[in-house]
Design a protein around this motif. Structure first.
Motif, mmCIF file in Angstrom:
data_model
loop_
_atom_site.group_PDB
_atom_site.id
_atom_site.type_symbol
_atom_site.label_atom_id
_atom_site.label_comp_id
_atom_site.label_asym_id
_atom_site.label_seq_id
_atom_site.Cartn_x
_atom_site.Cartn_y
_atom_site.Cartn_z
ATOM 1 N N GLN A 188 0.849 -1.534 -0.042
ATOM 2 C CA GLN A 188 -0.051 0.194 -0.262
ATOM 3 C C GLN A 188 0.664 1.196 -0.107
ATOM 4 O O GLN A 188 0.342 2.322 -0.301
ATOM 5 C CB GLN A 188 -0.670 0.161 1.432
ATOM 6 C CG GLN A 188 -2.572 -1.218 1.072
ATOM 7 C CD GLN A 188 -2.846 -1.202 2.117
ATOM 8 O OE1 GLN A 188 -3.020 -0.200 3.706
ATOM 9 N NE2 GLN A 188 -4.155 -1.680 2.848
ATOM 10 N N GLU A 189 2.119 1.268 0.933
ATOM 11 C CA GLU A 189 3.524 2.426 0.915
ATOM 12 C C GLU A 189 3.290 2.446 -0.686
ATOM 13 O O GLU A 189 3.730 3.643 -1.377
ATOM 14 C CB GLU A 189 3.511 2.379 1.450
ATOM 15 C CG GLU A 189 3.504 2.399 3.469
ATOM 16 C CD GLU A 189 2.978 3.691 3.717
ATOM 17 O OE1 GLU A 189 3.374 4.849 3.133
ATOM 18 O OE2 GLU A 189 1.473 3.784 3.994
ATOM 19 N N VAL A 190 3.785 1.494 -1.082
ATOM 20 C CA VAL A 190 4.570 1.913 -2.692
ATOM 21 C C VAL A 190 3.960 1.929 -3.424
ATOM 22 O O VAL A 190 3.564 2.689 -4.096
ATOM 23 C CB VAL A 190 5.255 0.232 -2.890
ATOM 24 C CG1 VAL A 190 5.770 0.230 -4.216
ATOM 25 C CG2 VAL A 190 6.455 -0.433 -1.761
ATOM 26 N N ALA A 191 2.355 1.402 -3.204
ATOM 27 C CA ALA A 191 1.493 2.228 -4.014
ATOM 28 C C ALA A 191 0.865 3.657 -4.572
ATOM 29 O O ALA A 191 0.014 4.347 -5.342
ATOM 30 C CB ALA A 191 -0.139 1.137 -4.107
ATOM 31 N N ALA A 227 -8.217 -1.868 -8.292
ATOM 32 C CA ALA A 227 -8.421 -0.080 -8.600
ATOM 33 C C ALA A 227 -8.680 0.714 -7.792
ATOM 34 O O ALA A 227 -8.741 1.513 -7.627
ATOM 35 C CB ALA A 227 -9.083 0.293 -10.352
ATOM 36 N N GLU A 228 -9.872 0.031 -7.437
ATOM 37 C CA GLU A 228 -10.871 1.345 -6.417
ATOM 38 C C GLU A 228 -9.923 1.332 -5.011
ATOM 39 O O GLU A 228 -9.878 2.352 -4.740
ATOM 40 C CB GLU A 228 -12.083 0.150 -5.903
ATOM 41 C CG GLU A 228 -13.267 0.519 -7.174
ATOM 42 C CD GLU A 228 -14.834 -0.323 -6.274
ATOM 43 O OE1 GLU A 228 -14.120 -0.481 -5.089
ATOM 44 O OE2 GLU A 228 -15.072 -0.085 -6.687
ATOM 45 N N GLU A 235 -5.754 8.787 -2.784
ATOM 46 C CA GLU A 235 -7.091 9.678 -3.174
ATOM 47 C C GLU A 235 -6.996 10.153 -4.239
ATOM 48 O O GLU A 235 -7.268 11.802 -4.950
ATOM 49 C CB GLU A 235 -6.650 11.323 -2.370
ATOM 50 C CG GLU A 235 -6.116 11.022 -0.480
ATOM 51 C CD GLU A 235 -6.495 11.790 0.225
ATOM 52 O OE1 GLU A 235 -5.336 12.780 0.094
ATOM 53 O OE2 GLU A 235 -6.256 11.593 1.541
ATOM 54 N N MET A 236 -7.379 9.669 -5.113
ATOM 55 C CA MET A 236 -8.115 9.648 -6.723
ATOM 56 C C MET A 236 -8.833 9.265 -7.343
ATOM 57 O O MET A 236 -9.899 8.939 -5.769
ATOM 58 C CB MET A 236 -6.959 8.925 -7.901
ATOM 59 C CG MET A 236 -5.567 9.815 -7.874
ATOM 60 S SD MET A 236 -3.961 9.116 -8.662
ATOM 61 C CE MET A 236 -5.698 9.272 -10.223
ATOM 62 N N ALA A 239 -12.665 6.283 -11.164
ATOM 63 C CA ALA A 239 -12.054 6.605 -13.208
ATOM 64 C C ALA A 239 -10.863 7.391 -13.946
ATOM 65 O O ALA A 239 -10.915 6.495 -15.154
ATOM 66 C CB ALA A 239 -12.823 7.819 -13.833
ATOM 67 N N ASP A 240 -10.165 7.721 -12.904
ATOM 68 C CA ASP A 240 -8.667 8.483 -13.440
ATOM 69 C C ASP A 240 -7.957 6.956 -13.412
ATOM 70 O O ASP A 240 -7.132 6.666 -13.816
ATOM 71 C CB ASP A 240 -8.711 9.435 -12.453
ATOM 72 C CG ASP A 240 -9.001 10.677 -13.117
ATOM 73 O OD1 ASP A 240 -9.921 10.774 -13.809
ATOM 74 O OD2 ASP A 240 -9.029 11.784 -12.791
ATOM 75 N N VAL A 241 -7.861 6.124 -11.857
ATOM 76 C CA VAL A 241 -7.105 5.104 -11.971
ATOM 77 C C VAL A 241 -7.635 4.229 -13.164
ATOM 78 O O VAL A 241 -6.355 3.819 -13.963
ATOM 79 C CB VAL A 241 -7.278 4.488 -10.875
ATOM 80 C CG1 VAL A 241 -6.948 3.410 -10.373
ATOM 81 C CG2 VAL A 241 -6.792 5.463 -9.640
#
Length: 262
Positions: A188-191, A227-228, A235-236, A239-241
């Motif tokens: 999660q931190e890397v993502a 993706a969610e 904090e995006m 749809a953008d992801v």
């Protein structure tokens, strides 16, 4: 729309009806492109068959480290021939696996290096399997000049420092179901940190099912939960992801979404 960049529709656990249902269910929910990687000769041939039969499905071919015993020159020759097909878009999944004691490291090293050389010869990106072998994966990719073709770090589990080393070699960083797990602090931190143009999502179906379906068989539809989660972490907008990761997959595999009119 979403692109599942690593999904084993070629798994023996799926029959034709399973595949048909999963593809249609995924497409109903806008998961419209799927990369099916091989892990031995039989699964690579099955990936090719699926890609030949379905628009938006692409094949990768290769020999997984756990299947590397007994690899022959004839197998490399067959991979080379398959690589000429238009819907074969990568070599993989290949790499190193130190979790299962099934293949001696020396055999894994040789098969990994030869497939990197093959990828460079046929000018296709590489899909990397890395299980508990982080340092050796990076070292061999550097020694073999894998930067020439780049590729994907499949279901990335390494550190931020490793991710940076891989991105310097033109490798994208792909996240699967584990990034949704509550105790998955490092992924999660890397993502959160990965530059957006290096970010991919995948299911690794039928394995590594994300929350909220953890413990059940995975399927390409579930890439939306990955993706969610990344959208939440960064904090995006979801749809953008979807748009960014799909564009990244299309770029590395050199394909275009067949369901979008030009």
């Amino acid at each position: 729309m979403l692109f599942d960049s690593h999904c084993h529709l070629n798994s023996d656990s799926f029959d034709e009806n399973d595949v048909l249902e999963m593809i249609h269910t995924a497409r109903d929910q806008k998961v419209v492109q799927i990369l099916v990687p091989g892990y031995d000769m039989k699964s690579s041939e099955r990936a090719i068959e699926l890609a030949d039969n379905w628009q938006g499905v692409y094949a990768a071919i290769g020999i997984h480290p756990n299947d590397a015993n007994g690899t022959t020159d004839e197998m490399y020759d067959q991979l080379r021939e398959w690589a000429k097909l238009p819907y074969v878009v990568a070599i993989g999944e290949i790499g190193l696996d130190y979790h299962w004691d099934t293949t001696p490291k020396e055999v894994q090293f040789e098969v990994f290096r030869r497939q990197i050389a093959l990828a460079k010869e046929v000018k296709l990106p590489i899909i990397i399997h890395d299980r508990e072998a982080h340092a050796d994966i990076v070292r061999i990719l550097q020694e073999e000049g894998a930067r020439e073709v780049g590729g994907i770090m499949h279901c990335f589990s390494g550190s931020w420092e490793m991710a940076r080393d891989c991105m310097e070699m033109n490798f994208m960083i792909s996240f699967g179901g584990p990034v949704t797990f509550k105790n998955a602090k490092r992924p999660q931190e890397v993502a959160k940190k990965i530059p957006l143009d290096y970010l991919l999502v995948e299911t690794d179906s039928p394995y590594l099912t994300p929350e909220p379906y953890r413990g059940k068989p995975n399927q390409p539809l579930y890439v939306r939960y990955i993706a969610e989660k990344i959208a939440e972490l960064r904090e995006m907008d979801f749809a953008d992801v979807c748009e960014i990761t799909s564009a990244n997959a299309e770029r590395i595999f050199k394909v275009r979404n067949p369901f979008v009119s030009m």
